[in-house]
Design a protein around this motif. Structure first.
Motif, PDB file in Angstrom:
ATOM      1  N   TYR A   1       0.812  -1.207   0.000  1.00 39.83           N
ATOM      2  CA  TYR A   1       0.000   0.000   0.000  1.00 39.83           C
ATOM      3  C   TYR A   1       0.851   1.264   0.000  1.00 39.83           C
ATOM      4  O   TYR A   1       1.947   1.302   0.575  1.00 39.83           O
ATOM      5  N   ASN A   2       0.314   2.287  -0.647  1.00 38.71           N
ATOM      6  CA  ASN A   2       0.790   3.645  -0.432  1.00 38.71           C
ATOM      7  C   ASN A   2       0.030   4.204   0.761  1.00 38.71           C
ATOM      8  O   ASN A   2      -1.095   3.774   1.063  1.00 38.71           O
ATOM      9  N   SER A   3       0.614   5.201   1.432  1.00 38.95           N
ATOM     10  CA  SER A   3      -0.061   5.702   2.622  1.00 38.95           C
ATOM     11  C   SER A   3       0.295   7.146   2.910  1.00 38.95           C
ATOM     12  O   SER A   3       1.321   7.666   2.450  1.00 38.95           O
ATOM     13  N   LEU A   4      -0.584   7.784   3.673  1.00 40.53           N
ATOM     14  CA  LEU A   4      -0.352   9.105   4.236  1.00 40.53           C
ATOM     15  C   LEU A   4      -0.587   8.999   5.733  1.00 40.53           C
ATOM     16  O   LEU A   4      -1.527   8.331   6.181  1.00 40.53           O
ATOM     17  N   THR A   5       0.241   9.650   6.506  1.00 39.16           N
ATOM     18  CA  THR A   5       0.091   9.628   7.957  1.00 39.16           C
ATOM     19  C   THR A   5      -0.814  10.764   8.414  1.00 39.16           C
ATOM     20  O   THR A   5      -0.632  11.914   8.009  1.00 39.16           O
ATOM     21  N   VAL A   6      -1.798  10.432   9.229  1.00 42.16           N
ATOM     22  CA  VAL A   6      -2.642  11.448   9.847  1.00 42.16           C
ATOM     23  C   VAL A   6      -1.919  11.940  11.095  1.00 42.16           C
ATOM     24  O   VAL A   6      -1.571  11.146  11.967  1.00 42.16           O
ATOM     25  N   HIS A   7      -1.661  13.234  11.170  1.00 48.87           N
ATOM     26  CA  HIS A   7      -0.834  13.759  12.256  1.00 48.87           C
ATOM     27  C   HIS A   7      -1.662  14.007  13.515  1.00 48.87           C
ATOM     28  O   HIS A   7      -1.784  15.122  14.020  1.00 48.87           O
ATOM     29  N   ALA A   8      -2.244  12.927  14.005  1.00 45.45           N
ATOM     30  CA  ALA A   8      -2.972  12.920  15.267  1.00 45.45           C
ATOM     31  C   ALA A   8      -3.015  11.471  15.725  1.00 45.45           C
ATOM     32  O   ALA A   8      -3.011  10.555  14.893  1.00 45.45           O
ATOM     33  N   VAL A   9      -3.016  11.246  17.015  1.00 44.42           N
ATOM     34  CA  VAL A   9      -3.044   9.882  17.546  1.00 44.42           C
ATOM     35  C   VAL A   9      -4.298   9.701  18.388  1.00 44.42           C
ATOM     36  O   VAL A   9      -4.855  10.664  18.919  1.00 44.42           O
ATOM     37  N   ASP A  10      -4.726   8.451  18.489  1.00 41.70           N
ATOM     38  CA  ASP A  10      -5.858   8.115  19.344  1.00 41.70           C
ATOM     39  C   ASP A  10      -5.335   7.589  20.673  1.00 41.70           C
ATOM     40  O   ASP A  10      -4.436   6.737  20.712  1.00 41.70           O
ATOM     41  N   ARG A  11      -5.916   8.091  21.754  1.00 40.34           N
ATOM     42  CA  ARG A  11      -5.513   7.683  23.097  1.00 40.34           C
ATOM     43  C   ARG A  11      -6.494   6.657  23.633  1.00 40.34           C
ATOM     44  O   ARG A  11      -7.711   6.854  23.599  1.00 40.34           O
ATOM     45  N   TRP A  12      -5.961   5.548  24.133  1.00 35.22           N
ATOM     46  CA  TRP A  12      -6.783   4.480  24.678  1.00 35.22           C
ATOM     47  C   TRP A  12      -7.187   4.766  26.117  1.00 35.22           C
ATOM     48  O   TRP A  12      -6.476   5.432  26.863  1.00 35.22           O
ATOM     49  N   GLY A  13      -8.350   4.255  26.481  1.00 37.54           N
ATOM     50  CA  GLY A  13      -8.805   4.362  27.854  1.00 37.54           C
ATOM     51  C   GLY A  13      -9.966   3.422  28.097  1.00 37.54           C
ATOM     52  O   GLY A  13     -10.284   2.561  27.268  1.00 37.54           O
ATOM     53  N   VAL A  14     -10.619   3.595  29.238  1.00 37.68           N
ATOM     54  CA  VAL A  14     -11.716   2.730  29.647  1.00 37.68           C
ATOM     55  C   VAL A  14     -12.966   3.573  29.861  1.00 37.68           C
ATOM     56  O   VAL A  14     -12.925   4.583  30.575  1.00 37.68           O
TER      57      VAL A  14
ATOM     58  N   PRO B   1       0.555   2.937  31.857  1.00 35.44           N
ATOM     59  CA  PRO B   1       1.193   3.895  30.949  1.00 35.44           C
ATOM     60  C   PRO B   1       0.345   4.158  29.704  1.00 35.44           C
ATOM     61  O   PRO B   1      -0.449   3.307  29.308  1.00 35.44           O
ATOM     62  N   GLU B   2       0.521   5.335  29.146  1.00 31.06           N
ATOM     63  CA  GLU B   2      -0.309   5.765  28.031  1.00 31.06           C
ATOM     64  C   GLU B   2      -0.163   4.829  26.838  1.00 31.06           C
ATOM     65  O   GLU B   2       0.930   4.383  26.514  1.00 31.06           O
ATOM     66  N   LEU B   3      -1.291   4.530  26.201  1.00 34.21           N
ATOM     67  CA  LEU B   3      -1.300   3.717  24.983  1.00 34.21           C
ATOM     68  C   LEU B   3      -1.968   4.532  23.884  1.00 34.21           C
ATOM     69  O   LEU B   3      -3.107   4.975  24.040  1.00 34.21           O
ATOM     70  N   THR B   4      -1.258   4.750  22.789  1.00 34.11           N
ATOM     71  CA  THR B   4      -1.795   5.519  21.671  1.00 34.11           C
ATOM     72  C   THR B   4      -1.660   4.722  20.378  1.00 34.11           C
ATOM     73  O   THR B   4      -0.842   3.802  20.278  1.00 34.11           O
ATOM     74  N   THR B   5      -2.464   5.087  19.410  1.00 33.30           N
ATOM     75  CA  THR B   5      -2.479   4.406  18.112  1.00 33.30           C
ATOM     76  C   THR B   5      -2.426   5.437  17.000  1.00 33.30           C
ATOM     77  O   THR B   5      -3.138   6.445  17.055  1.00 33.30           O
ATOM     78  N   ASN B   6      -1.591   5.188  15.997  1.00 32.98           N
ATOM     79  CA  ASN B   6      -1.473   6.088  14.850  1.00 32.98           C
ATOM     80  C   ASN B   6      -2.532   5.766  13.800  1.00 32.98           C
ATOM     81  O   ASN B   6      -3.074   4.660  13.750  1.00 32.98           O
ATOM     82  N   MET B   7      -2.788   6.743  12.937  1.00 33.41           N
ATOM     83  CA  MET B   7      -3.791   6.582  11.884  1.00 33.41           C
ATOM     84  C   MET B   7      -3.172   6.863  10.525  1.00 33.41           C
ATOM     85  O   MET B   7      -2.334   7.768  10.397  1.00 33.41           O
ATOM     86  N   TYR B   8      -3.614   6.098   9.501  1.00 29.02           N
ATOM     87  CA  TYR B   8      -3.074   6.247   8.158  1.00 29.02           C
ATOM     88  C   TYR B   8      -4.201   6.176   7.125  1.00 29.02           C
ATOM     89  O   TYR B   8      -5.178   5.451   7.304  1.00 29.02           O
ATOM     90  N   VAL B   9      -4.028   6.916   6.048  1.00 33.58           N
ATOM     91  CA  VAL B   9      -4.858   6.766   4.851  1.00 33.58           C
ATOM     92  C   VAL B   9      -4.074   5.895   3.887  1.00 33.58           C
ATOM     93  O   VAL B   9      -2.912   6.195   3.571  1.00 33.58           O
ATOM     94  N   VAL B  10      -4.673   4.807   3.414  1.00 33.16           N
ATOM     95  CA  VAL B  10      -3.948   3.876   2.547  1.00 33.16           C
ATOM     96  C   VAL B  10      -4.730   3.612   1.268  1.00 33.16           C
ATOM     97  O   VAL B  10      -5.956   3.742   1.231  1.00 33.16           O
TER      98      VAL B  10
END
Length: 291
Positions: free
Chosen positions: A156-169, A260-269
Motif C-alpha cells: 500500500y501507499n499511505s499518508l500519515t494522519v498527524h494525530a493519535v488516538d488515546r486508549w482508555g476505559v 502507561p499511556e497507549l496511543t495508536t497512529n492513523m493512516y490513509v492507505v
C-alpha cells in the motif's frame, strides 16, 4: 453465473422467502425458483434449506451471499466509474473504509472542500476492522481506507494522519474505578471487559503484556456505540479510544485513560499501482494538501 441471478439469490436470502423476493423484483415465483435451482446446479451445492415457515441459507449459501454482495458491489461501482468518464464535470463515487476515531475530522474537511469545487462527487463510508477493510481494499471494492494499524508498505501507499488516538476505559460513574484518574493494567485483570476484536489481538497485548491471557473478556464488538450501551447497562468495562463515547457531565459514563499511556497512529492507505477515477485523483490530491 449471471449478475441478475445473484440479485435473485440475495433478495431471497434477505427475505427468507422466494415468493416475496420474486414480487419485489417483479419476476414470477417459478422463474426465480428455477433460476436459483440452476445456480445450485452450476455451483454443485445446495444454497437454501426449507423450514416450516421460510427458507434459510446453508453454509454454502452463506459463503455465496458474502461473495455475491462483493460481486454486485464491484459491478455497480464499475458501471458508475465508467459513467463518470463521460461527464465533462468531475463526478462519481468514492468508497472509503474508516476506522472509528474522532481524528477522521480531516476527512470531513476534505469532503467539505471538494463539495465547493466538485459537488457531483458522492462519498460512501464503510466501517469495519482493519483485516476486513484491507481485504476489500485489495479486491478493489474500496478506493481508500483509513486504518489504525501499521501499514504494509509493500502492498500500500499511505499518508500519515498527524494525530493519535488515546486508549482508555469507558465505565459507569458509579464504578469503583471511576474514582481513579487513570487505569493501570492490574486494575482490569479481574474485571469484565469489552473490546474490539482487532484491539484484542493487535493493541492491548502491548499494554497488558503477559497478563493478556488472563483477561476476563465478556464481549468483543465492532461498533463502539454498541459497547457504550452495554457499559451503560453495567455489562462491563469498554476499552476504546477517547472521544468516541459521550462522557459529558450529564452522561452516566466516564472515560479514564490508560497508564502507561497507549496511543495508536492513523493512516490513509490505497493500493500500489491503483488506477483512480478523476474523482479519486482529486480526492487524493486534496487529502495530501490537508495532511
Amino acid at each position: 453465473m449471471e449478475l441478475r441471478v445473484l440479485k435473485y439469490f440475495l433478495e431471497a436470502a434477505r427475505l427468507g422467502n422466494i415468493t416475496k423476493a420474486a414480487e419485489n423484483l417483479n419476476v414470477t415465483q417459478p422463474t426465480m425458483s428455477r433460476q436459483i435451482k440452476d445456480l445450485e446446479w452450476e455451483l454443485g451445492e445446495k444454497l437454501f434449506e426449507r423450514t416450516n415457515y421460510a427458507i434459510r441459507l446453508t453454509p454454502a449459501g452463506e459463503l455465496l451471499r458474502e461473495r455475491a454482495e462483493d460481486i454486485l458491489f464491484m459491478a455497480d461501482k464499475t458501471m458508475q466509474d465508467f459513467k463518470s468518464l463521460k461527464d465533462d464535470e468531475i463526478s462519481g463515487d468514492i468508497a472509503i473504509a474508516c476506522a472509528e476515531s474522532r481524528n477522521i475530522s480531516f476527512l470531513a474537511k476534505c469532503i467539505l472542500h471538494l463539495k465547493k469545487t466538485h459537488p457531483r462527487i458522492c462519498y460512501h463510508l464503510y466501517a469495519g476492522d482493519s483485516e476486513r477493510v484491507l481485504e476489500k481494499l485489495d479486491k478493489g471494492l474500496f478506493d481508500f481506507a483509513v486504518i489504525v494499524e501499521n501499514v504494509d508498505v509493500e502492498k500500500y501507499n499511505s499518508l500519515t494522519v498527524h494525530a493519535v488516538d488515546r486508549w482508555g476505559v469507558v465505565m459507569r460513574r458509579d464504578c469503583q474505578l471511576a474514582k481513579r484518574d487513570f487505569i493501570e493494567p492490574g486494575d482490569l485483570i479481574d474485571k469484565p471487559l469489552m473490546v474490539s476484536r482487532q484491539a484484542l489481538s493487535a493493541d492491548l497485548p502491548k499494554w497488558f503484556g503477559d497478563d493478556t491471557a488472563n483477561l476476563n473478556v465478556v464481549a468483543t464488538l465492532d461498533l463502539t456505540y454498541n459497547g457504550s450501551v452495554l457499559a451503560r447497562e453495567g455489562v462491563g468495562y469498554l476499552l476504546t479510544f477517547d472521544g468516541l463515547v459521550d462522557t459529558s457531565a450529564d452522561s452516566p459514563l466516564c472515560f479514564k485513560p490508560l497508564m502507561p499511556e497507549l496511543t495508536t497512529n492513523m493512516y490513509v492507505v490505497w493500493r500500489r499501482k491503483q488506477q483512480f477515477t478523476r474523482a479519486g485523483e482529486v480526492f487524493l490530491e486534496t487529502i495530501k494538501d490537508l495532511l
